[in-house]
Write an enzyme that holds these catalytic residues in place. Structure first.
Site, mmCIF file in Angstrom:
data_model
loop_
_atom_site.group_PDB
_atom_site.id
_atom_site.type_symbol
_atom_site.label_atom_id
_atom_site.label_comp_id
_atom_site.label_asym_id
_atom_site.label_seq_id
_atom_site.Cartn_x
_atom_site.Cartn_y
_atom_site.Cartn_z
ATOM 1 N N THR A 119 0.827 -1.206 0.000
ATOM 2 C CA THR A 119 0.000 0.000 0.000
ATOM 3 C C THR A 119 0.866 1.263 0.000
ATOM 4 O O THR A 119 2.009 1.233 0.474
ATOM 5 C CB THR A 119 -0.903 -0.004 1.251
ATOM 6 O OG1 THR A 119 -1.534 1.252 1.374
ATOM 7 C CG2 THR A 119 -0.115 -0.265 2.531
ATOM 8 N N GLU A 121 0.387 3.550 1.966
ATOM 9 C CA GLU A 121 0.430 4.043 3.355
ATOM 10 C C GLU A 121 1.771 3.786 4.031
ATOM 11 O O GLU A 121 2.046 4.352 5.087
ATOM 12 C CB GLU A 121 -0.690 3.400 4.174
ATOM 13 C CG GLU A 121 -2.048 3.750 3.644
ATOM 14 C CD GLU A 121 -3.174 3.385 4.611
ATOM 15 O OE1 GLU A 121 -2.903 3.180 5.793
ATOM 16 O OE2 GLU A 121 -4.311 3.325 4.144
ATOM 17 N N TYR A 146 -1.747 -0.747 11.172
ATOM 18 C CA TYR A 146 -1.925 -1.371 9.847
ATOM 19 C C TYR A 146 -0.740 -1.061 8.934
ATOM 20 O O TYR A 146 -0.097 -1.968 8.402
ATOM 21 C CB TYR A 146 -3.231 -0.892 9.191
ATOM 22 C CG TYR A 146 -3.275 -1.165 7.701
ATOM 23 C CD1 TYR A 146 -3.355 -2.472 7.224
ATOM 24 C CD2 TYR A 146 -3.199 -0.125 6.770
ATOM 25 C CE1 TYR A 146 -3.357 -2.737 5.858
ATOM 26 C CE2 TYR A 146 -3.212 -0.379 5.407
ATOM 27 C CZ TYR A 146 -3.286 -1.689 4.943
ATOM 28 O OH TYR A 146 -3.277 -1.943 3.598
HETATM 29 P P1 NAD Z 1 -9.755 -7.329 2.359
HETATM 30 O O1 NAD Z 1 -9.713 -7.129 3.834
HETATM 31 O O2 NAD Z 1 -10.990 -7.061 1.588
HETATM 32 O O3 NAD Z 1 -9.328 -8.838 2.029
HETATM 33 C C1 NAD Z 1 -8.307 -9.526 2.710
HETATM 34 C C2 NAD Z 1 -8.455 -11.021 2.402
HETATM 35 O O4 NAD Z 1 -7.387 -11.708 3.078
HETATM 36 C C3 NAD Z 1 -9.772 -11.628 2.900
HETATM 37 O O5 NAD Z 1 -10.324 -12.453 1.912
HETATM 38 C C4 NAD Z 1 -9.362 -12.413 4.129
HETATM 39 O O6 NAD Z 1 -10.196 -13.535 4.382
HETATM 40 C C5 NAD Z 1 -7.945 -12.825 3.769
HETATM 41 N N1 NAD Z 1 -7.121 -13.094 4.966
HETATM 42 C C6 NAD Z 1 -6.995 -12.304 6.065
HETATM 43 N N2 NAD Z 1 -6.194 -12.892 6.966
HETATM 44 C C7 NAD Z 1 -5.793 -14.071 6.424
HETATM 45 C C8 NAD Z 1 -4.955 -15.110 6.872
HETATM 46 N N3 NAD Z 1 -4.382 -15.078 8.077
HETATM 47 N N4 NAD Z 1 -4.724 -16.170 6.055
HETATM 48 C C9 NAD Z 1 -5.337 -16.222 4.835
HETATM 49 N N5 NAD Z 1 -6.147 -15.279 4.362
HETATM 50 C C10 NAD Z 1 -6.380 -14.202 5.144
HETATM 51 O O7 NAD Z 1 -8.537 -6.470 1.819
HETATM 52 P P2 NAD Z 1 -8.353 -5.687 0.431
HETATM 53 O O8 NAD Z 1 -8.831 -4.313 0.584
HETATM 54 O O9 NAD Z 1 -8.839 -6.535 -0.675
HETATM 55 O O10 NAD Z 1 -6.756 -5.622 0.375
HETATM 56 C C11 NAD Z 1 -6.005 -6.686 -0.206
HETATM 57 C C12 NAD Z 1 -4.532 -6.341 -0.172
HETATM 58 O O11 NAD Z 1 -4.309 -5.115 -0.870
HETATM 59 C C13 NAD Z 1 -3.976 -6.122 1.236
HETATM 60 O O12 NAD Z 1 -2.667 -6.668 1.268
HETATM 61 C C14 NAD Z 1 -3.936 -4.614 1.386
HETATM 62 O O13 NAD Z 1 -2.925 -4.221 2.288
HETATM 63 C C15 NAD Z 1 -3.615 -4.185 -0.037
HETATM 64 N N6 NAD Z 1 -4.069 -2.832 -0.443
HETATM 65 C C16 NAD Z 1 -5.367 -2.453 -0.239
HETATM 66 C C17 NAD Z 1 -5.792 -1.198 -0.678
HETATM 67 C C18 NAD Z 1 -7.233 -0.757 -0.519
HETATM 68 O O14 NAD Z 1 -7.561 0.360 -0.889
HETATM 69 N N7 NAD Z 1 -8.141 -1.570 0.006
HETATM 70 C C19 NAD Z 1 -4.876 -0.336 -1.299
HETATM 71 C C20 NAD Z 1 -3.562 -0.756 -1.474
HETATM 72 C C21 NAD Z 1 -3.165 -2.006 -1.046
HETATM 73 O O1 TDX Z 2 -16.691 6.438 7.863
HETATM 74 C C1 TDX Z 2 -15.600 6.883 7.455
HETATM 75 N N1 TDX Z 2 -15.441 8.229 7.330
HETATM 76 C C2 TDX Z 2 -14.280 8.793 6.887
HETATM 77 O O2 TDX Z 2 -14.195 10.025 6.800
HETATM 78 C C3 TDX Z 2 -14.487 6.009 7.100
HETATM 79 C C4 TDX Z 2 -14.628 4.513 7.223
HETATM 80 C C5 TDX Z 2 -13.334 6.596 6.652
HETATM 81 N N2 TDX Z 2 -13.212 7.945 6.556
HETATM 82 C C6 TDX Z 2 -11.970 8.531 6.014
HETATM 83 C C7 TDX Z 2 -10.673 7.991 6.565
HETATM 84 C C8 TDX Z 2 -9.747 8.118 5.372
HETATM 85 O O3 TDX Z 2 -9.222 9.433 5.307
HETATM 86 O O4 TDX Z 2 -11.956 8.183 4.625
HETATM 87 C C9 TDX Z 2 -10.638 7.894 4.163
HETATM 88 C C10 TDX Z 2 -10.583 6.469 3.621
HETATM 89 O O5 TDX Z 2 -10.764 5.586 4.716
HETATM 90 P P1 TDX Z 2 -10.643 3.990 4.554
HETATM 91 O O6 TDX Z 2 -11.611 3.518 3.533
HETATM 92 O O7 TDX Z 2 -10.699 3.397 5.924
HETATM 93 O O8 TDX Z 2 -9.204 3.832 3.883
HETATM 94 P P2 TDX Z 2 -7.709 4.241 4.341
HETATM 95 O O9 TDX Z 2 -7.568 4.301 5.806
HETATM 96 O O10 TDX Z 2 -7.297 5.412 3.512
HETATM 97 O O11 TDX Z 2 -6.924 2.906 3.826
HETATM 98 C C11 TDX Z 2 -7.288 2.278 2.572
HETATM 99 O O12 TDX Z 2 -6.373 2.586 1.553
HETATM 100 C C12 TDX Z 2 -5.089 2.037 1.677
HETATM 101 C C13 TDX Z 2 -7.396 0.764 2.739
HETATM 102 O O13 TDX Z 2 -8.328 0.453 3.774
HETATM 103 C C14 TDX Z 2 -6.052 0.157 3.019
HETATM 104 O O14 TDX Z 2 -6.147 -1.274 3.064
HETATM 105 C C15 TDX Z 2 -5.111 0.547 1.925
HETATM 106 O O15 TDX Z 2 -3.815 0.094 2.207
#
Ligand code: NAD
Ligand code: TDX
Length: 330
Positions: A119, A121, A146
């Site tokens: 990420t 972050e 995180y």
């Molecule tokens: P998510 O929480 O939706 O999915 C995570 C998945 O991992 C789930 O299916 C969960 O069951 C599985 N998991 C969790 N713990 C586990 C374990 N111990 N063993 C096996 N499986 C396990 O997350 P996401 O938003 O899809 O993110 C996926 C990846 O992308 C993460 O590595 C996250 O750091 C990265 N990422 C997310 C974002 C974002 O905006 N959501 C942005 C950049 C990077």
């Molecule tokens: O109810 C809310 N109100 C609000 O203002 C929530 C849930 C979040 N927020 C703000 C916090 C953040 O500034 O919105 C922004 C986005 O929040 P999240 O969806 O929790 O994402 P963030 O913390 O930015 O992290 C996400 O992007 C990077 C993903 O959850 C991570 O897994 C990824 O690595």
């Protein structure tokens, strides 16, 4: 190609699996996923190329057997939500750090190609007026439990590449949006709050900026790196989508036929990162990758339509998620 995808039943992992099934119909995909609260087998429904192994990435014999029978591994599995990490950090250390360690030891033993998903972050945050964006050589400076565990996992991958010759690449992507995202995250939380007749909830002032990318564009970037990325390299994935949270909430309200000011300010997140911004020029220039979902308004409209049409998918998560937020005053 027999591809192992950890975390492939989550939001981004399952999008990547669907993307691979569409783009590489002759590949076999094995999803290795514990199906925590964030994973859902319905996300993989109807995909005939895909087999699901339900197991913990920290379970050494289980991950070792899965790695042994794969040609390459893409590692999405993680605890992914900042707010959860603030009140319960241990699962983040366990899955993100210890789990990545177990996976690295397996790919090292079996000499398999790894792509590690991370990420933006890990780089900390930027001032609102800072002209600089995150680049692959930006110093690590994570803020939350995180992001620090994601940073730790990246550093383990780097060390295993250098010390043991593990053949790996890393990508650091910005905030994803799209269908199948858990309702704990910002955009689906606001859409489903409105669908349930409540008001969106903005943390603090709402000035915090996130660099939004559609999850389909993240997936195409990962596939490009897996197939054509240079071993040992880190690529940043982003689509120049910077917007502050208030603007996103206002747009969601407008697209859902509500007044743009029909939201509440709630308690801020402790240590809340101010701004993320990605410079993806290395991925664009080296691998010719381009995002296809450049119209945020259209992408958000389609995402809202998906949540409207799939209440049965998100409704069971909603009650539990809002109960957790209520305890936090958010
Ligand atoms: P998510 O929480 O939706 O999915 C995570 C998945 O991992 C789930 O299916 C969960 O069951 C599985 N998991 C969790 N713990 C586990 C374990 N111990 N063993 C096996 N499986 C396990 O997350 P996401 O938003 O899809 O993110 C996926 C990846 O992308 C993460 O590595 C996250 O750091 C990265 N990422 C997310 C974002 C974002 O905006 N959501 C942005 C950049 C990077
Ligand atoms: O109810 C809310 N109100 C609000 O203002 C929530 C849930 C979040 N927020 C703000 C916090 C953040 O500034 O919105 C922004 C986005 O929040 P999240 O969806 O929790 O994402 P963030 O913390 O930015 O992290 C996400 O992007 C990077 C993903 O959850 C991570 O897994 C990824 O690595």
């Amino acid at each position: 190609m027999r591809l192992l995808v950890t975390g492939g039943a989550g939001f981004i992992g399952s999008n990547f699996v669907r993307h691979v099934c569409a783009e590489r119909p002759d590949w076999e995909v094995v999803v290795f996923d514990l199906l925590t609260y964030a994973g859902d087998r319905r996300n993989l429904a109807g995909l005939e190329q895909v087999k699901l192994v339900q197991a913990d990435i920290c379970d050494e014999p289980a991950i070792d057997a899965a790695v042994a029978s794969a040609d390459a591994v893409v590692h999405f599995a993680a605890e992914s939500h900042n707010d959860n990490s603030l009140h319960s950090p241990w699962p983040f250390v366990q899955t993100n750090v210890v789990g990545t360690y177990q996976l690295l030891e397996s790919v090292r033993r079996h000499e398999k190609r790894l792509h590690h998903i991370s990420t933006d972050e890990v780089y900390g945050d930027l001032e609102l007026d800072d002209p600089a964006k995150f680049r692959p050589d930006t110093a690590y400076n994570p803020s939350s439990p995180y992001s620090s565990t994601k940073a730790a996992s990246d550093l383990l991958v780097r060390a295993w590449m250098r010390s043991f010759g593990v053949q790996a690449t890393i990508s650091n992507c910005s905030n994803n949006y799209g269908p199948y995202q858990h309702v704990e995250k910002f955009i689906p939380r606001q859409i489903t709050e409105i669908l349930e007749g409540r008001r969106p909830k903005l943390y603090g002032s709402g000035e915090n900026v996130r660099d939004w990318i559609h999850t389909e564009d993240h997936s195409s970037g990962v596939l490009a790196i897996l197939e054509r990325g240079r071993i040992g390299e880190t690529y940043l994935i982003g689509a120049d989508g910077e917007r502050n949270n208030r603007a996103v909430v206002e747009l969601i309200l407008e697209l859902m036929g509500r007044e743009r000011n029909d939201f509440d300010h709630v308690n801020d997140r402790p240590g809340h990162d101010l701004r993320y911004a990605i410079d993806a020029s290395k991925l664009r220039e080296e691998l010719g990758w381009r995002p296809r979902y450049n119209d945020f308004r259209a992408g958000l409209e389609a995402t809202i339509a998906w949540y409207r049409a799939n209440v049965a998918w998100w409704h069971p998560q909603k009650l539990e998620t809002e109960a957790k937020y209520q305890v936090l005053g958010r």
